[in-house]
Design a protein around this motif. Structure first.
Motif: not given
Length: 191
Positions: A5-8, A10
């Motif tokens: 998950d790219e948000n995680k 980041k």
């Protein structure tokens, strides 16, 4: 296997930057990063195999962002070649001053091996000045026989000023000084 998950990623990176800016490399543990980010330690391992990889990712992302910002700025049509050299110098100095923890990591911990993406990005940064100097030679603004070396000198001058010089009180003054030395040299006489 969990999906990425790219948000995680980041969130983990932002948290790690904060922790590494507050503590030396050897005092930050992946457990600390996971706890501060509010994720499990196993989640950190989905994105990074160890603390070193996480750290290098921070260095690479920060340095890569600086290179990309400078490249974008160099596209401005209103800049002379001298202004473009100043832009490169200012970009590197700003990176070092605004992200001292990343600069500190680069000089203390080192970087991945030469076959990594890091080496390519570092070379890209050093080569930012070459087309500018060539353009300046063609326009008559510069007189230089080895344009491919200027970027190396520029990077080395900033690095030396950051490592061995006094604390930077005025970024603009340092930018102007390094740019002036690069563009004019220190000789009073033309040879």
């Amino acid at each position: 296997m969990r999906l990425r998950d790219e948000n995680k990623r980041k969130l983990i990176v932002q948290t790690a930057v904060k922790l590494f800016s507050e503590l030396p490399f050897h005092k930050v543990r992946l457990d600390d990063v996971a706890e501060a980010a509010g994720v499990g330690k196993g989640t950190v391992y989905i994105y990074f195999k160890n603390k070193e990889e996480l750290y290098y990712s921070l260095v690479y992302d920060g340095f890569s962002g600086m290179v990309d910002r400078v490249k974008l700025e160099l596209q401005r049509p209103d800049l002379s070649c001298s202004d473009k050299i100043r832009t490169i110098v200012a970009g590197v100095i700003e990176f070092c001053v605004r992200q001292p923890q990343i600069f500190d990591v680069m000089r203390n911990v080192g970087v991945p091996d030469a076959s990594s993406t890091w080496d390519a990005k570092r070379k890209e940064a050093a080569e930012l000045a070459t087309p500018v100097v060539i353009e300046g030679i063609k326009s008559g603004e510069f007189n230089e026989s080895r344009p491919e070396r200027i970027g190396l000198y520029l990077m080395a001058m900033v690095r030396a000023a950051m490592l061995y010089g006094p604390k930077i009180e005025d970024q603009a003054e340092l930018t102007d000084h390094i740019t002036g030395v690069l563009l004019r040299g220190i000789s009073r006489n033309e040879k």
